[in-house]
Write a protein that holds these residues in place. Structure first.
Motif, PDB file in Angstrom:
ATOM      1  N   GLY A  20      73.985  -6.301  32.131  1.00 27.94           N
ATOM      2  CA  GLY A  20      73.271  -5.368  31.267  1.00 27.94           C
ATOM      3  C   GLY A  20      72.763  -6.013  30.000  1.00 27.94           C
ATOM      4  N   THR A  67      74.873  -0.101  32.263  1.00 25.32           N
ATOM      5  CA  THR A  67      74.979  -0.969  31.083  1.00 25.32           C
ATOM      6  C   THR A  67      73.606  -1.410  30.589  1.00 25.32           C
ATOM      7  N   THR A  68      72.683  -1.632  31.505  1.00 23.07           N
ATOM      8  CA  THR A  68      71.327  -2.002  31.093  1.00 23.07           C
ATOM      9  C   THR A  68      70.691  -0.890  30.269  1.00 23.07           C
TER      10      THR A  68
END
Length: 443
Positions: A407, A301-302
């Motif tokens: 994220g 997600t990051t």
């Protein structure tokens, strides 16, 4: 497109790059035919019982899907015609400290149903410091090339280096722990036509752990969405286990972008389609705990936020139409789900307290039931017990939303992830990327 461009002739000298030195290593001429002399059988993993129903459903959906996708370059997985007409393919495998699985991956790749003279097998090592490189070199006589990239530059930059050196007309990218069905390459290739620049295959998980039963449920939903996206144009996301790109359409990406998400976006931004081939199947062993899965989701997600920001022009519906709508719904809006859930849950609780009508109590009760199911699943895990599948699915949904918060927080603070660490896998070397901060952030 001239399909004879860069074709790999049988018996040609193959290039091995190790420790920054380029060597020429002639093939023995045996190629994959020498497998009969080596002894080990194909390294295909057995199906787990939990996948049987899923595979039956996939087969049914794939049959329908193939009937609706007749526009191709004239290649089918069952083609009995002149196989010299097949495009040359470079299978590019990502590796960092993969000594536990790299031999199995190579054995699996050598068993693929694709003409030997048309298939180039490249393994890149992102400065591995275990036995990975030596294991890959031991297959040099069978046409396997090692390309070692020094400096721990990350998967995306390694792919840029190898894509420049690959000879195939089609580049297929894979992870070291992703085992392909024998016809996977043929089925990827069959989806290409003049309008298609990238094809994404289907990822299936096996040997699901006691507390990770929600992962296959999510993957089935993901494949359903991708089939629908492909029918209406382009799919939005790829996956690192199995996707293919036309060599002349490959776009080098910044090292801090997520390659299997960014490459399809880059290709779509140049006007080409990105299609889904659900019957081009890769299989991976599922992580045996949600702790390791959580770390992987935090990383994904990051990097996804940073990658999307680099292609923000694709979010403009005036220019990209329905693709932009799909991209919004599959990325930014989806990734903001925990924010929406937080607002909705707080509002439902407040309304139930201030004005306890039946509707307000029902909404508040729904959120309470969700929270209870997550708690029960976590309690069962701590006691070494297995929660029912619906509770596991709810628990995994909560984990995904937690990772979305992490994220988003990393993205807003300018933190990113570039390299991956195989030590995150509990039992085998799984090419997942570690949570390491990149102070430059970046797009």
């Amino acid at each position: 497109m001239d399909e004879n461009r860069n074709r790999v002739p049988a018996g040609r000298a193959r290039r091995v790059v190790a420790h920054g030195i380029v060597h020429e290593r002639p093939l023995s001429g045996l190629g994959r035919a020498s497998r009969a002399l080596r002894g080990p059988e194909s390294a295909k993993r057995p199906e787990s019982a939990g996948e049987n129903k899923e595979e039956a459903e996939t087969s049914l959906n794939n049959s329908e899907y193939e009937l609706n996708n007749s526009k191709s370059i004239g290649i089918t997985a069952e083609s009995d015609g002149d196989e010299s007409d097949l495009p040359s393919v470079s299978l590019i495998v990502a590796a960092y400290n993969e000594e536990d699985v790299i031999a199995e991956k190579i054995e699996n790749s050598l068993e693929l149903d694709y003409p030997d003279e048309q298939l180039e097998l490249l393994v890149f090592s992102d400065a591995s410091n275990d036995a990975t490189d030596d294991i890959v070199r031991s297959y040099a006589d069978e046409g396997v090339e090692l390309i070692r990239v020094e400096g721990r530059v990350g998967k995306t930059q390694c792919q840029n280096v190898v894509a420049e050196q690959a000879d195939g007309e089609i580049l297929v990218f894979s992870d070291a722990n992703s085992m392909y069905e024998p016809d996977a390459i043929r089925r990827l290739v069959a989806e290409f036509d003049d309008d298609v620049g990238c094809v994404v295959g289907g990822l299936h998980y096996e040997n699901v752990g006691d507390d990770t039963g929600g992962i296959p449920v999510y993957r089935r939903f993901e494949r359903f969405v991708q089939r629908s996206e492909s029918r209406t144009g382009s799919v939005v996301k790829g996956n690192g286990a199995i996707y293919a790109v036309r060599a002349d359409e490959y776009v080098p990406l910044s090292a801090d972008l997520m390659s299997d998400f960014g490459e399809p976006l880059a290709i779509r931004s140049r006007g080409k389609q990105v299609k889904f081939a659900p019957d081009a199947i890769a299989r991976e062993q599922a992580r045996d705990s949600l702790d390791s899965q959580r770390d992987a989701e935090n990383r994904i997600t990051t990097r996804s936020w940073h990658t999307l920001s680099a292609f923000s022009e694709l979010l403009n519906p005036a220019e990209y139409g329905t693709y932009s709508v799909k991209l919004w719904s599959r990325t930014a809006l989806l990734w903001l789900t925990p924010v929406a859930l937080g607002v909705a849950g707080s509002s439902a609780l407040l309304l139930a307290l201030l004005e306890p009508t039946g509707l307000h109590l029902a909404f508040a009760g729904g959120f309470a039931a969700f929270a209870l199911s997550v708690g029960l699943t976590e309690a069962a895990k701590r006691r070494g017990r297995t929660a029912p599948l619906p509770l596991q699915a709810a628990h995994y949904f909560a984990l995904l939303n937690y990772s979305l918060v992490v994220g988003l927080s990393n993205f807003l603070r300018g933190r990113n992830i570039v390299t991956w660490d195989t030590d995150e896998r509990p039992e085998e070397a799984d090419a997942s990327e570690a949570n390491a901060a990149n102070p430059q952030g970046g797009t």
